[in-house]
Design an enzyme around this catalytic site. Structure first.
Site, PDB file in Angstrom:
ATOM      1  N   LYS A  40      23.578  38.169  17.242  1.00 41.74           N
ATOM      2  CA  LYS A  40      23.679  39.208  16.225  1.00 41.74           C
ATOM      3  C   LYS A  40      25.015  39.908  16.411  1.00 41.74           C
ATOM      4  O   LYS A  40      25.614  39.825  17.477  1.00 41.74           O
ATOM      5  CB  LYS A  40      22.498  40.165  16.308  1.00 41.74           C
ATOM      6  CG  LYS A  40      22.220  40.786  17.670  1.00 41.74           C
ATOM      7  CD  LYS A  40      20.869  41.502  17.624  1.00 41.74           C
ATOM      8  CE  LYS A  40      20.572  42.296  18.891  1.00 41.74           C
ATOM      9  NZ  LYS A  40      19.917  41.495  19.929  1.00 41.74           N
ATOM     10  N   THR A  43      10.427  37.469  18.544  1.00 48.15           N
ATOM     11  CA  THR A  43      11.485  38.449  18.838  1.00 48.15           C
ATOM     12  C   THR A  43      12.520  37.872  19.801  1.00 48.15           C
ATOM     13  O   THR A  43      12.160  37.209  20.778  1.00 48.15           O
ATOM     14  CB  THR A  43      10.831  39.702  19.452  1.00 48.15           C
ATOM     15  OG1 THR A  43       9.978  40.278  18.462  1.00 48.15           O
ATOM     16  CG2 THR A  43      11.870  40.716  19.874  1.00 48.15           C
ATOM     17  N   ASP A  50      26.469  46.486  23.873  1.00 43.68           N
ATOM     18  CA  ASP A  50      27.228  45.231  23.885  1.00 43.68           C
ATOM     19  C   ASP A  50      27.685  44.787  22.493  1.00 43.68           C
ATOM     20  O   ASP A  50      28.162  43.663  22.322  1.00 43.68           O
ATOM     21  CB  ASP A  50      26.421  44.124  24.565  1.00 43.68           C
ATOM     22  CG  ASP A  50      25.131  43.808  23.836  1.00 43.68           C
ATOM     23  OD1 ASP A  50      24.617  44.694  23.134  1.00 43.68           O
ATOM     24  OD2 ASP A  50      24.632  42.679  23.976  1.00 43.68           O
ATOM     25  N   ASP A 103      25.640  49.148  19.461  1.00 43.44           N
ATOM     26  CA  ASP A 103      25.013  49.413  20.767  1.00 43.44           C
ATOM     27  C   ASP A 103      25.935  49.043  21.929  1.00 43.44           C
ATOM     28  O   ASP A 103      27.107  48.714  21.732  1.00 43.44           O
ATOM     29  CB  ASP A 103      23.676  48.678  20.871  1.00 43.44           C
ATOM     30  CG  ASP A 103      23.846  47.176  21.021  1.00 43.44           C
ATOM     31  OD1 ASP A 103      24.853  46.645  20.520  1.00 43.44           O
ATOM     32  OD2 ASP A 103      22.982  46.531  21.646  1.00 43.44           O
ATOM     33  N   ASP A 150      26.121  44.113  19.604  1.00 43.70           N
ATOM     34  CA  ASP A 150      25.435  43.165  18.720  1.00 43.70           C
ATOM     35  C   ASP A 150      24.494  43.842  17.727  1.00 43.70           C
ATOM     36  O   ASP A 150      24.036  43.209  16.783  1.00 43.70           O
ATOM     37  CB  ASP A 150      24.728  42.051  19.510  1.00 43.70           C
ATOM     38  CG  ASP A 150      23.768  42.566  20.550  1.00 43.70           C
ATOM     39  OD1 ASP A 150      23.623  43.806  20.674  1.00 43.70           O
ATOM     40  OD2 ASP A 150      23.168  41.733  21.265  1.00 43.70           O
ATOM     41  N   ARG A 151      24.207  45.127  17.925  1.00 38.77           N
ATOM     42  CA  ARG A 151      23.335  45.824  16.969  1.00 38.77           C
ATOM     43  C   ARG A 151      24.142  46.676  16.001  1.00 38.77           C
ATOM     44  O   ARG A 151      25.286  47.014  16.302  1.00 38.77           O
ATOM     45  CB  ARG A 151      22.376  46.755  17.715  1.00 38.77           C
ATOM     46  CG  ARG A 151      21.420  46.033  18.620  1.00 38.77           C
ATOM     47  CD  ARG A 151      20.425  47.019  19.181  1.00 38.77           C
ATOM     48  NE  ARG A 151      19.490  46.317  20.052  1.00 38.77           N
ATOM     49  CZ  ARG A 151      18.269  46.728  20.328  1.00 38.77           C
ATOM     50  NH1 ARG A 151      17.834  47.870  19.823  1.00 38.77           N
ATOM     51  NH2 ARG A 151      17.487  46.028  21.118  1.00 38.77           N
ATOM     52  N   GLU A 201      14.275  43.724  13.168  1.00 39.77           N
ATOM     53  CA  GLU A 201      14.044  45.132  12.838  1.00 39.77           C
ATOM     54  C   GLU A 201      14.727  46.062  13.824  1.00 39.77           C
ATOM     55  O   GLU A 201      14.901  47.247  13.555  1.00 39.77           O
ATOM     56  CB  GLU A 201      12.537  45.433  12.790  1.00 39.77           C
ATOM     57  CG  GLU A 201      11.736  45.066  14.042  1.00 39.77           C
ATOM     58  CD  GLU A 201      12.040  45.905  15.251  1.00 39.77           C
ATOM     59  OE1 GLU A 201      12.218  47.121  15.096  1.00 39.77           O
ATOM     60  OE2 GLU A 201      12.090  45.335  16.360  1.00 39.77           O
ATOM     61  N   THR A 236      13.585  39.206  27.158  1.00 36.05           N
ATOM     62  CA  THR A 236      13.943  38.895  25.775  1.00 36.05           C
ATOM     63  C   THR A 236      15.413  38.489  25.681  1.00 36.05           C
ATOM     64  O   THR A 236      15.785  37.632  24.886  1.00 36.05           O
ATOM     65  CB  THR A 236      13.696  40.121  24.862  1.00 36.05           C
ATOM     66  OG1 THR A 236      12.395  40.633  25.100  1.00 36.05           O
ATOM     67  CG2 THR A 236      13.836  39.763  23.394  1.00 36.05           C
ATOM     68  N   SER A 262      22.826  45.633  27.276  1.00 38.94           N
ATOM     69  CA  SER A 262      22.775  45.957  25.853  1.00 38.94           C
ATOM     70  C   SER A 262      22.518  47.430  25.550  1.00 38.94           C
ATOM     71  O   SER A 262      23.315  48.275  25.934  1.00 38.94           O
ATOM     72  CB  SER A 262      21.737  45.061  25.201  1.00 38.94           C
ATOM     73  OG  SER A 262      21.836  45.167  23.819  1.00 38.94           O
ATOM     74  N   HIS A 263      21.392  47.718  24.917  1.00 37.99           N
ATOM     75  CA  HIS A 263      21.125  49.097  24.482  1.00 37.99           C
ATOM     76  C   HIS A 263      20.570  49.963  25.598  1.00 37.99           C
ATOM     77  O   HIS A 263      20.309  51.141  25.383  1.00 37.99           O
ATOM     78  CB  HIS A 263      20.145  49.063  23.307  1.00 37.99           C
ATOM     79  CG  HIS A 263      18.833  48.431  23.672  1.00 37.99           C
ATOM     80  ND1 HIS A 263      18.683  47.072  23.790  1.00 37.99           N
ATOM     81  CD2 HIS A 263      17.638  48.974  23.987  1.00 37.99           C
ATOM     82  CE1 HIS A 263      17.437  46.811  24.140  1.00 37.99           C
ATOM     83  NE2 HIS A 263      16.788  47.944  24.276  1.00 37.99           N
TER      84      HIS A 263
HETATM   85  C1  VG1 Z   1      14.525  44.239  21.994  1.00 31.97           C
HETATM   86  C2  VG1 Z   1      14.338  44.077  20.496  1.00 31.97           C
HETATM   87  C3  VG1 Z   1      14.701  42.663  20.078  1.00 31.97           C
HETATM   88  C4  VG1 Z   1      16.114  42.330  20.542  1.00 31.97           C
HETATM   89  C5  VG1 Z   1      16.233  42.570  22.037  1.00 31.97           C
HETATM   90  C6  VG1 Z   1      17.643  42.381  22.535  1.00 31.97           C
HETATM   91  O1  VG1 Z   1      13.644  43.374  22.667  1.00 31.97           O
HETATM   92  O2  VG1 Z   1      13.020  44.368  20.130  1.00 31.97           O
HETATM   93  O3  VG1 Z   1      14.580  42.566  18.685  1.00 31.97           O
HETATM   94  O4  VG1 Z   1      16.410  40.985  20.271  1.00 31.97           O
HETATM   95  O5  VG1 Z   1      15.859  43.908  22.340  1.00 31.97           O
HETATM   96  O6  VG1 Z   1      18.520  43.235  21.868  1.00 31.97           O
HETATM   97  P1  VG1 Z   1      12.260  43.870  23.319  1.00 31.97           P
HETATM   98  O7  VG1 Z   1      11.701  42.681  24.025  1.00 31.97           O
HETATM   99  O8  VG1 Z   1      12.610  45.030  24.207  1.00 31.97           O
HETATM  100  O9  VG1 Z   1      11.435  44.347  22.182  1.00 31.97           O
HETATM  101  V1  VG1 Z   1      19.892  43.753  22.669  1.00 31.97           V
HETATM  102  O10 VG1 Z   1      20.898  44.430  21.557  1.00 31.97           O
HETATM  103  O11 VG1 Z   1      19.223  44.877  23.771  1.00 31.97           O
HETATM  104  O12 VG1 Z   1      20.415  42.495  23.515  1.00 31.97           O
HETATM  105 CO    CO Z   2      22.716  44.586  22.240  1.00 32.47          CO
END
Ligand code: VG1
Ligand code: CO
Length: 542
Positions: A375, A343, A278, A276, A280-281, A363, A17, A112-113
């Site tokens: 984001k 997504t 990085d 989070d 962006d959240r 979401e 993603t 990221s998270h």
């Molecule tokens: C998740 C979220 C998605 C977001 C992605 C990256 O993806 O659902 O909405 O864009 O993380 O966010 P997935 O495929 O695990 O549902 V970040 O802040 O981790 O770059």
């Molecule tokens: Co992130």
């Protein structure tokens, strides 16, 4: 000297993603990172002599990886490499910088998270010149290249000093170490009424920002405490740590529990927020009220014109498919279009570039606008503060007023983490098949109106993305959505998204899980979650 090093492909370098995410030890495997970086460059054209932005979220292996990226980029012919000091750049700040300096693109080192540390996760994302995540066309090409790569180019120069501002050269490329906050802060000043927010804070408004030991610490210190005058200690966990202090840098009610507890307690400040790994959240919690991300997007859209950057109004809004339809109700009232995308932020890029959408959201606590192409956690907090400074109402009152005007989309996401991959795939396959026969069926008070596997046709470049999540839609607007995560690194994560709309004048004050009880029960049986995965309850409820 530039060396050409022979290599062999790894078979598992498919970006998900948001970039390629793997456990740190995998990225430390000799040639693993090198292969992937070279495959990115092999999939791009026309970057000779151009600029590359490089930064990361400070997680374990960030500093080492920066050296590899810079040396491979210089060896491949980039003319200038701009790196955040200490290897730090939040994802939104990297996007802003790419756009500001007209870079060819950027590499962001982040998972990221996902948790960090020596046994945690690492990640690599490529962003294009517009500042956003590479579209699928590019990530597909990168993946294809990782399967055939036979050599990479790298400079054998000593490591760059990434802790000192200034410029050096590497194989003829200029390497610039820049402050990660400066340009981002000046962009924020063009969008928001800093004086109004300063006046709000000076009037006694109190806030807390939890940076979760992740990348937003330096940004939050400089902006909230520095520029806006919030008292010292407003920003907590504000120093980026390679292992995020052993925590999961995901700003939800499970992992940002301390903030939630504080905001529900008698000593709560007026406003609480977190971001989070990085940056962006965003998580928004008012005194005594958690603001669901889908609601936050809707409330920001409804009030955006109070911020100078959006005073002219919104061209349109966009949300990912699993995000609740709360923002659609606002768009309807404003007479603007609401787009529904798969997504992942990469799908918003074209809509933003084409001027079709101004605000976007997911979401999963991602909100952003056309100011960049990612984001943006700190931006979302600033927009909230700007709105609160103008409205002079509590978060709770603002949310309740919103529901009374637009109705309430009760919404929850249940995640089943680290389930067996083939079981999860079989579960989704069975649901996909069932979409043909479900319409018309009744389950208690719920009748299925339509069911499909979401497909998206990009109105700007005409590209099609299929199999983006199974949707089961019921009469009256309720729905259940199932999809598998594309960011996890162990097994599969099944995400189940559940939503029910209550119009204005209806029962708007229920507890979310209780309001969705019947749908939640049905979501388990329809997908045979327990039978197929062995799980009786989700690992995370968001
Ligand atoms: C998740 C979220 C998605 C977001 C992605 C990256 O993806 O659902 O909405 O864009 O993380 O966010 P997935 O495929 O695990 O549902 V970040 O802040 O981790 O770059
Ligand atoms: Co992130």
């Amino acid at each position: 000297m530039i060396k050409t090093v022979p290599t062999k492909p790894f078979t598992d370098q498919k970006p998900g993603t948001s970039g390629l995410r793997k456990k740190v030890p995998e990225f430390q495997t000799p040639r693993y990172l090198e292969n992937f970086i070279q495959s990115i460059f092999d999939s791009l054209e026309g970057f000779q002599g151009k600029t590359l932005v490089v930064g990361g979220d400070g997680r374990y292996y960030n500093r080492e990886a920066i050296q590899f990226v810079a040396k491979i980029a210089a060896a491949n012919g980039f003319g200038r490499i701009v790196i955040g000091k200490g290897g730090i750049l939040s994802t939104p700040a990297a996007s802003a910088l790419i756009r500001h300096i007209g870079a060819f693109g950027g590499i962001i080192l982040s998972a990221s998270h996902n948790p960090g540390g020596p046994e945690g996760d690492f990640g690599v994302k490529y962003n294009i010149g517009a500042g956003g995540p590479a579209p699928e066309k590019i990530t597909d090409a990168i993946f294809a290249r990782t399967k055939t790569i036979d050599a990479y180019k790298i400079s054998d120069a000593p490591d760059i000093d990434i802790d000192r501002l200034g410029t050096a050269t590497l194989e003829g490329a200029a390497v610039e170490i820049v402050d990660p906050v400066t340009q981002y802060l000046s962009l924020m000043k063009t969008l928001f009424d800093f004086d109004a927010i300063r006046a709000l804070i000076a009037s006694g408004f109190r806030m807390r920002f939890d940076a979760m030991h992740a990348v937003t610490g330096p940004y939050a210190h400089a902006i909230f405490e520095g520029e806006l005058g919030a008292e010292a200690g407003t920003v907590v966990n504000g120093t980026p740590l390679p292992d995020f202090g052993g925590h999961h840098p995901d700003p939800n009610l499970t992992y940002a529990h301390d903030l939630y507890e504080l905001m529900m307690s008698p000593s709560a400040p007026d406003f609480g927020a977190a971001s989070d790994g990085d940056g962006d959240r965003n998580l928004i919690i008012g005194r005594g009220i958690y603001v669901a991300p889908s609601d936050s997007l809707a409330i920001l859209a409804a009030n955006a014109t109070l911020a100078p950057g959006y005073a002219k109004g919104l061209a349109g809004v966009a949300r990912s498919m699993p995000t609740s339809a709360a923002v659609d109700h606002v768009a309807e009232k404003l007479g603007i279009r609401a787009y529904e995308t798969p997504t992942g932020w990469k799908f918003f890029g074209n809509l933003l570039d084409a001027g079709l959408a101004t605000l976007c959201g997911e979401e999963s606590a991602g909100t952003g606008s056309d100011h960049i192409r990612e984001k943006d956690g700190v931006w979302a907090v600033l927009l909230w503060l700007n709105i609160l400074a103008k409205r002079r109402k509590s978060v709770l009152d603002l949310v309740h007023e919103h529901w009374r005007t637009y109705g309430r989309n009760y919404y929850t996401r249940h995640d089943f983490d680290e389930v067996d991959l083939s079981a999860a795939q079989a579960l989704v396959a069975a649901l996909r098949e069932a979409t043909a026969t479900l319409p018309g069926k009744t389950f208690g008070a719920l009748t299925v109106e339509a069911a499909d596997d979401f497909a998206y046709h990009d109105p700007v470049d005409g590209s099609d993305s299929k199999n983006q999540g199974v949707r089961i839609m019921f009469k009256g607007g309720s729905r259940i959505v199932y999809r598998l995560s594309g960011t996890g690194t162990v097994g599969a994560t099944l995400r189940v998204y559940i939503e029910r709309y209550e119009p204005p004048g209806g029962d708007l004050g229920q507890e979310t899980q209780a309001a969705l009880k019947d749908l939640i029960t049905l979501s388990r049986s329809l997908a045979e979650i327990e039978k197929r995965t062995g799980r009786t309850k989700p690992s995370v409820i968001a």
